[in-house]
Design a protein around this motif. Sequence first.
Motif, PDB file in Angstrom:
ATOM      1  N   ASP A 188      -8.165   4.971  -6.571  1.00 20.69           N
ATOM      2  CA  ASP A 188      -7.231   3.881  -6.865  1.00 20.69           C
ATOM      3  C   ASP A 188      -6.575   4.053  -8.227  1.00 20.69           C
ATOM      4  N   SER A 228       0.832  -1.204   0.000  1.00 23.90           N
ATOM      5  CA  SER A 228       0.000   0.000   0.000  1.00 23.90           C
ATOM      6  C   SER A 228       0.860   1.245   0.000  1.00 23.90           C
ATOM      7  N   VAL A 240      -5.105  10.047   1.648  1.00 21.68           N
ATOM      8  CA  VAL A 240      -3.702   9.996   2.053  1.00 21.68           C
ATOM      9  C   VAL A 240      -3.395  11.239   2.877  1.00 21.68           C
ATOM     10  N   ARG A 286       2.204   1.839  -3.462  1.00 20.84           N
ATOM     11  CA  ARG A 286       1.178   2.279  -4.403  1.00 20.84           C
ATOM     12  C   ARG A 286       0.862   3.754  -4.228  1.00 20.84           C
ATOM     13  N   THR A 287       0.884   4.243  -2.997  1.00 21.55           N
ATOM     14  CA  THR A 287       0.461   5.613  -2.723  1.00 21.55           C
ATOM     15  C   THR A 287       1.632   6.542  -2.459  1.00 21.55           C
ATOM     16  N   SER A 288       2.806   6.201  -2.938  1.00 23.65           N
ATOM     17  CA  SER A 288       3.970   7.076  -2.790  1.00 23.65           C
ATOM     18  C   SER A 288       4.498   7.450  -4.174  1.00 23.65           C
ATOM     19  N   LEU A 293      -7.834  11.260  -2.119  1.00 25.73           N
ATOM     20  CA  LEU A 293      -7.008  10.054  -2.164  1.00 25.73           C
ATOM     21  C   LEU A 293      -7.011   9.280  -0.850  1.00 25.73           C
ATOM     22  N   THR A 347      -3.334   6.499  -8.605  1.00 23.85           N
ATOM     23  CA  THR A 347      -1.993   5.999  -8.311  1.00 23.85           C
ATOM     24  C   THR A 347      -1.193   5.720  -9.588  1.00 23.85           C
ATOM     25  N   VAL A 389       3.502  12.756  -2.582  1.00 24.62           N
ATOM     26  CA  VAL A 389       2.498  11.929  -1.924  1.00 24.62           C
ATOM     27  C   VAL A 389       3.156  10.788  -1.148  1.00 24.62           C
ATOM     28  N   GLY A 390       2.656  10.544   0.058  1.00 26.58           N
ATOM     29  CA  GLY A 390       3.168   9.443   0.868  1.00 26.58           C
ATOM     30  C   GLY A 390       4.619   9.652   1.254  1.00 26.58           C
TER      31      GLY A 390
END
Length: 350
Positions: free
Chosen positions: A244, A25, A56, A28-30, A54, A247, A77-78
């Motif tokens: 989703d 996860s 996040v 995926r979100t970085s 998102l 990403t 992000v992330g």
Amino acid sequence: MKCLRKKALKFMVEVIREEEKKLRSCRRTSGLLIVDKPAGWTSHDIVAKLRRHLGVRKIGHAGTLDPDATGLLPLCVGQAARITEYLMDIPKAYRVRLKFGEETDTDDASGRVIRKTEISGITEEQVRSALNLFSGEIQQVPPLFSAVRKHGRRLYEYARKGEDVCREPRAVTIYEIREVECRLPEISFWVRCSRGTYMRSLCRDIGRVMGMSAHMSRLRRTESASFTEKDAHPLSEITAMNPDDVTALLVPMDVPLSHFIPVVVRSDRIQKIRYGQPLDQEDLAGMPDSWQTGRLCRLYGEDGDFLSIGRLDRSPSGVPNVHPKKVFCQDEKIALLDSSDMLKSNRQKE
């Protein structure tokens, strides 16, 4: 005893699987999401909007844009939020429109007019000569309505209370000005500049060296953090997508760090990165062609995973080594590898 050991092993397997899910996860979100900011939004508004969309929490941006400005706003992000400081130093580029005849208290079109001058007699040759004066390192006074700190407060805090404050000039660099178009009373031009350069101040100062008033009437950022307009996605497009699916738009966080030297770490030595231990020559799968002490580098595993940002250094005896500075999601991977090795060892003992 054997029953308790099996229960402990089963518990550890479940923990590792859960951590693997978190790691996937995290990956995926970085990354970097390159937004084409519309007018009327603050940079903070964009960040808040996409945090909600998102789901996040960790999102930062690589350089504020004024509400009326448009263009590139790279979002980190992330885990990528931790590289923001390195992106800020990369030169930015703008398309600027300047209007002669009026100076405002904000140095842009949103402010109150505080001075007017006649503009008759201006020639394109005079404009180009004035622009040539703003080349290389210059001294620039930031706008009163800006986020620059003075005595622990932002300048805009003084401005909103009607307080004037002395603003010291700061050294900034104008690398290039081109694509000049003169349609008086306005001109437009493209500029590449260093961190901390205010286009509002540049427009104000261009007018002053020509002996007249001026302000910035429009601004669009065309380059930031090594990205260009072709890399950007409109905010409306992003928010219309399923979270989703967004990403897929994320750019790997090592892409804008291509100016850092790549260094590959041997697979059996990446544990040292997790503990912040310096890496010696025998820990590396290869040495950089040139070893410049103090220079930053990108550390990769032999499988190509981006592990860390490091700094080239030397031991007291002069032997080259690398010091990890920032370790990313892959430090969880190292922990998982350690736990997996421990499980295998325990199973073999049985």
